[in-house]
Design an enzyme around this catalytic site. Structure first.
Site, PDB file in Angstrom:
ATOM      1  N   GLU A  68       0.805  -1.211   0.000  1.00  0.00           N
ATOM      2  CA  GLU A  68       0.000   0.000   0.000  1.00  0.00           C
ATOM      3  C   GLU A  68       0.844   1.270   0.000  1.00  0.00           C
ATOM      4  OE1 GLU A  68      -3.479   0.315   0.068  1.00  0.00           O
ATOM      5  OE2 GLU A  68      -3.592  -1.833  -0.339  1.00  0.00           O
ATOM      6  N   ASP A  86      -8.114   6.009  -8.466  1.00  0.00           N
ATOM      7  CA  ASP A  86      -8.765   4.699  -8.634  1.00  0.00           C
ATOM      8  C   ASP A  86     -10.283   4.786  -8.534  1.00  0.00           C
ATOM      9  OD1 ASP A  86      -9.045   5.231  -5.944  1.00  0.00           O
ATOM     10  OD2 ASP A  86      -8.261   3.301  -5.250  1.00  0.00           O
ATOM     11  N   THR A  91      -7.611   8.468  -0.545  1.00  0.00           N
ATOM     12  CA  THR A  91      -7.166   7.274   0.163  1.00  0.00           C
ATOM     13  C   THR A  91      -6.217   7.730   1.263  1.00  0.00           C
ATOM     14  OG1 THR A  91      -7.347   5.844  -1.775  1.00  0.00           O
ATOM     15  CG2 THR A  91      -5.885   5.112  -0.014  1.00  0.00           C
TER      16      THR A  91
END
Length: 283
Positions: A68, A86, A91
């Site tokens: 990640e 995405d 995020t």
């Protein structure tokens, strides 16, 4: 958990059964003893350390962080936040909470329950509005700055830890134990639910259901290696459905490396690659 006395008794029964068979004894006495030996093996597996053991959990956090965040220092990621393009909005944090997939909203709500008036609380209405989309409406221009400010607050850090466990880690470990897979299998489940969520289709439940069409988990009499390979095959399929996740190296050059080595307990040293970068955990 078994006590040591029962394990010793079961192991002794298994050893006696083996000696009887190797000596050519085919009496009715040998058969039930062999069955007890099989039960002993099952009991030992049930007593094995799982991914929720603190040392194994630390390994899991590092493995996920390598994929990640390209770093083993997962605790440095509380303040991480960006839009990676995405379709999930922002995020952020140690597990990739997303403004478009509800878990970031739940995290900020939990933080606000614990620390009313915190720097992120004012964004709750905007997070509710953008939930389910990639929009930044009501978040820009200062949300990322304020997120990084909040990251130094131990209460926000604890909220991230607890939401990670509630939404992702605990469900994955519990399902893994129910399926009869060991530490590696539990991690494979955890990494899948982190990336895909717990939904049907390309979510964790959909991946597991797809794998069930090819193999059975140990709890249903299946072979652990065959089951985990089937699960990873289904996971790769799910990743390939999204351009943002089409690089499958976190499976191909990480999880399959451990599986092919038969390292079901994730015992260090561990060496793997993600997106071409090499990582090692020595202890």
């Amino acid at each position: 958990m078994l006590n040591s006395g029962r394990l010793l008794r079961l192991a002794a029964v298994a050893a006696l059964s083996i000696s009887l068979v190797s000596a050519g004894t085919t009496s009715a006495l040998a058969r039930p003893m062999a069955a007890d030996g099989a039960r002993a093996a099952d009991d030992v597996r049930a007593a094995a350390v799982g991914l929720d053991d603190p040392a194994k959990k630390e390994i899991a956090m590092k493995l996920v962080s390598s994929a990640e965040n390209s770093s083993l220092d997962w605790k440095a990621q509380y303040g991480y936040i960006e839009d990676i393009g995405d379709g999930r909005g922002y995020t952020g944090g140690i597990i990739g909470f997303c403004s478009g997939t509800h878990d970031m909203l739940e995290l900020v709500q939990e933080y606000s329950n614990r620390a009313p008036g915190n720097v992120l609380e004012k964004y709750l209405p905007a997070l509710r509005e953008v939930d389910g989309s990639d929009s930044h409406d009501g978040l820009d221009p200062n949300y990322t700055r304020d997120w990084k400010t909040a990251a130094s607050d131990p209460v926000f850090q604890a909220s991230q830890n607890d939401e990670r466990d509630r939404v992702y880690f605990n469900p994955a470990v519990n399902q893994g134990k129910s399926d009869g897979v060991r530490t590696l299998g539990q991690f494979i489940y955890y990494d899948a639910i982190v990336m895909h969520g717990d939904g049907s289709g390309t979510g964790f439940r959909g991946i597991r259901n797809r794998a069930l069409g090819k193999a059975k988990p140990p709890s249903q009499g299946g072979d652990e290696t065959a089951w985990l390979n089937a699960f990873l095959d289904a996971r790769v399929w799910a990743m390939q459905q999204e351009e943002a996740h089409s690089d499958t190296s976190r499976v191909d050059t990480a999880q399959r490396v451990f599986l092919n080595a038969g390292n079901f307990d994730l015992t260090p040293p561990l060496r793997w690659k993600v997106y071409g970068d090499s990582y090692t955990i020595n202890s």
